[in-house]
Enzyme design. Structure first.
Site, mmCIF file in Angstrom:
data_model
loop_
_atom_site.group_PDB
_atom_site.id
_atom_site.type_symbol
_atom_site.label_atom_id
_atom_site.label_comp_id
_atom_site.label_asym_id
_atom_site.label_seq_id
_atom_site.Cartn_x
_atom_site.Cartn_y
_atom_site.Cartn_z
ATOM 1 N N GLU A 101 0.838 -1.212 0.000
ATOM 2 C CA GLU A 101 0.000 0.000 0.000
ATOM 3 C C GLU A 101 0.865 1.252 0.000
ATOM 4 O O GLU A 101 0.622 2.196 0.756
ATOM 5 C CB GLU A 101 -0.949 0.007 1.207
ATOM 6 N N GLU A 125 -6.220 -7.803 -0.594
ATOM 7 C CA GLU A 125 -6.723 -7.874 0.778
ATOM 8 C C GLU A 125 -8.221 -7.633 0.731
ATOM 9 O O GLU A 125 -8.672 -6.498 0.567
ATOM 10 C CB GLU A 125 -6.053 -6.828 1.667
HETATM 11 C C1 GLA Z 1 -4.010 -2.647 5.165
HETATM 12 C C2 GLA Z 1 -2.631 -3.290 5.204
HETATM 13 C C3 GLA Z 1 -2.617 -4.587 5.964
HETATM 14 C C4 GLA Z 1 -3.406 -4.460 7.245
HETATM 15 C C5 GLA Z 1 -4.830 -4.041 6.925
HETATM 16 C C6 GLA Z 1 -5.711 -3.898 8.143
HETATM 17 O O1 GLA Z 1 -4.741 -3.093 4.144
HETATM 18 O O2 GLA Z 1 -2.126 -3.491 3.900
HETATM 19 O O3 GLA Z 1 -1.288 -4.924 6.230
HETATM 20 O O4 GLA Z 1 -2.797 -3.522 8.051
HETATM 21 O O5 GLA Z 1 -4.790 -2.785 6.334
HETATM 22 O O6 GLA Z 1 -5.739 -5.049 8.872
#
Ligand code: GLA
Length: 583
Positions: free
Chosen positions: A158, A232
């Site tokens: 991210e 995710e």
């Molecule tokens: C983001 C991050 C993950 C995690 C999620 C929340 O998407 O990429 O590593 O922190 O948020 O659980």
């Protein structure tokens, strides 16, 4: 193992159309003896792939030390996945977020006061290249081109939510290639950040937990062709100290999953099985207020913290079955747990008495940070002498993260970063009285610019408005508290103390440790660091993996920072208490 191809019309595996059905399973949050069990259950839910991050800070605890043994034996985890017939999506960072201490970045990077993490700072890039150079060669045989399970590797995490320096991402991609990564790369971002976080020529993917069609349309706009993957797909969430336990109903989550799969997209659930932030490894968020994450990473996932299938497991398996073949075998409902009420912790030692055995004090004008002391986790004990008797106003510019203050050995108050507290008043009985400040690192921030999160006392320390100089700073990493010289005094020591007790286990199995009446601290069973507890909740019990227990005599050590339960007893019970639920 077959090769993943990225085509305009989607993924292919050795030429055949392929949909990734993956779930998050972090090997470093699961006892290594239980990896095979969790991987097997992933396949039984209908998954063909698992995803894991790699925590740089555990693998490279010091710049010149690299570990890949025991619970960090990633090659073994990958071999077990392959043996189960599962592919793997590997996310080696360097930054991983993940509610993990510092987002996985080693704290020794912060010893340099001007280090800029997640950037083209040459000091950061040199450290990353060194890390990849140690991590990746042993994994080379586990990449798909050599018959291994790793289908694809993620670049950063991210990044678009943090920066927009494409050249930084390019450096990482080059470094992965230079260190032998010859499978497809991908990035992941929240939909609004896709522009900033994507890397030309590399598969872009999106993270979200609902409104799949809308978010996938945003991804399609950013990338007019190519496979659609939600790296995710948030099917649950994590908890923070002082909040409620967050759950996401099985029915709603499986409807969202159905909506996603109906689009034809590939998916990685975050998480399939969350596991535990053992020891001191939880992270924290800091959006104007510092908020540390709890020990449990149950995540309300299909497999709960103890690896038992939940209602969500059954619901997801059914949804997946609409789109792909699911094995007929179902996992056993719930494994029997170990139970034992009233384990008395008969031995104790006050933390201030144990201090010399916990670390060597370093003298300096100002208090030293944890990073200056070369310490990663745990506590720092600061001491100085107060020059004058009388009323005193103590101002600590930055407490990271929680300071317990003692005057002449007696507790006079607590200052918490989370509550934006910086000052305290007390009376000094006579000149030369010792001021002691015990500072807990409650977990480094894992998201946003706050990842430059140095610990201990930072900035100025003022007493009645004047700098207070002449300190000792004693690092207390608490790596082996079971070795302390415990005694059997009948009265509880005042203030922070370690307590020890023994118990017999006839048939070791998973269990949950409950500390009714205790306040705040950390627990070790047979030397294994279970994590932090806090009466504040929501979490009120700690998961104990079965392999940590032994048939016969076992030992439990508790560091209690305030007050133990009156009877100094703990209990092992068959169910967790993750706290009051918030939907
Ligand atoms: C983001 C991050 C993950 C995690 C999620 C929340 O998407 O990429 O590593 O922190 O948020 O659980």
């Amino acid at each position: 193992m077959p090769l993943l191809q990225i085509e305009d019309d989607g993924f292919r595996l050795d030429g055949d159309p392929f949909r990734i059905l993956s779930g998050g399973l972090h090997y470093f949050r699961v006892h290594p003896d239980l990896w095979a069990d969790r991987l097997h259950k992933a396949r039984l839910m209908g998954l063909n792939t698992v995803e894991t991050y790699v925590p740089w800070n555990l693998h490279q605890p010091r710049p010149d030390e690299f570990r890949m043994d025991g619970g960090l034996d990633l090659p073994r985890f990958l071999d077990l996945a392959a043996a189960e017939g599962l592919h793997v999506l590997l996310r080696p960072g360097p930054y991983i977020c993940a509610e993990w201490e510092g987002g996985g970045l080693p704290s020794w990077l912060l010893a340099d006061p001007s280090m800029r993490l997640r950037s083209r700072d040459p000091r950061f890039l040199a450290a990353v290249d060194d890390y990849f150079g140690r991590l990746l060669p042993p994994l080379h045989d586990r990449l798909a081109p050599r018959g291994g399970p790793v289908l694809a590797v993620q670049v950063e995490n991210e990044y678009g939510a943090y920066g927009d320096d494409t050249a930084y991402l390019e450096h990482l991609a080059d470094s992965l290639h230079r260190h032998g990564v010859d499978v497809p790369l991908f990035t992941c971002d929240q939909p609004a950040d896709l522009e900033r976080g994507a890397l030309p020529g590399v598969l872009a993917t999106a993270n979200f937990g609902s409104r799949s069609a809308e978010h996938l349309a945003t991804l399609r706009t950013a990338r007019p062709s190519g496979p659609l993957l939600s790296t995710e797909f948030w099917i649950g969430w994590f908890d923070r100290w002082g909040g409620n336990h967050i759950v996401r109903g099985a029915e709603q989550a499986s409807q969202e999953l159905d909506e996603l799969l109906a689009t034809g997209a590939s998916v990685n659930f975050y998480m399939f099985h969350g596991g535990t932030n053992f020891g001191f490894m939880n992270g924290a968020n800091d959006k104007h207020t510092y908020r540390p994450t709890v020990t449990s990473y149950d995540y309300d996932a299909p497999l709960d913290e103890a690896g038992d299938p939940t209602e969500k497991f059954a619901a997801f398996r059914e949804v997946i079955g609409k789109y792909a073949p699911v094995p007929a075998e179902v996992p056993p409902p719930r494994a029997a747990k170990f139970g034992l009420e009233a384990v008395e912790l008969t031995e104790s030692i006050a933390l201030l008495d144990a201090a010399p055995a916990l670390g060597d004090a370093v003298a300096s004008l100002r208090p030293l940070t944890m990073e200056e002391l070369g310490q990663d986790y745990g506590f720092v004990l600061y001491e100085t002498e107060l020059p004058d008797a009388g009323p005193a106003l103590l101002e600590l510019e930055q407490v990271r993260d929680r300071a317990q203050v003692f005057v002449g050995g007696q507790p006079v108050g607590v200052l918490e970063r989370e509550r934006h507290e910086n000052s305290l008043t007390f009376a000094v009985p006579w000149p030369g009285t010792v001021l002691t400040v015990l500072v807990e690192n409650q977990g480094r921030v894992n998201y946003g610019q706050g990842i430059h999160d140095r610990k201990g006392l930072l900035g100025s320390v003022l007493l009645n408005g004047s700098p207070l100089d002449g300190w000792t700073s004693r690092p207390m990493p608490l790596t082996a508290p079971e070795d302390l010289p415990f005694g059997t005094a009948s009265a509880a020591p005042t203030g922070p103390a370690f307590y020890r007790g023994t118990f017999d286990a006839d048939r070791p199995a998973d269990t949950f440790l409950h500390l009714d009446g205790w306040t705040k601290g950390s627990v070790w069973v047979n030397g294994f660091a279970l994590g932090r507890y806090w009466s504040r909740g929501p979490q009120r019990s700690l998961y104990v993996p079965g392999p940590v227990l032994r048939a016969g005599a076992n030992e439990v050590v508790v560091l209690e920072l305030h007050a133990p339960g009156r009877e100094r007893k703990v209990a092992f019970r068959d169910a967790p208490d993750l706290g009051p639920v918030e939907d």
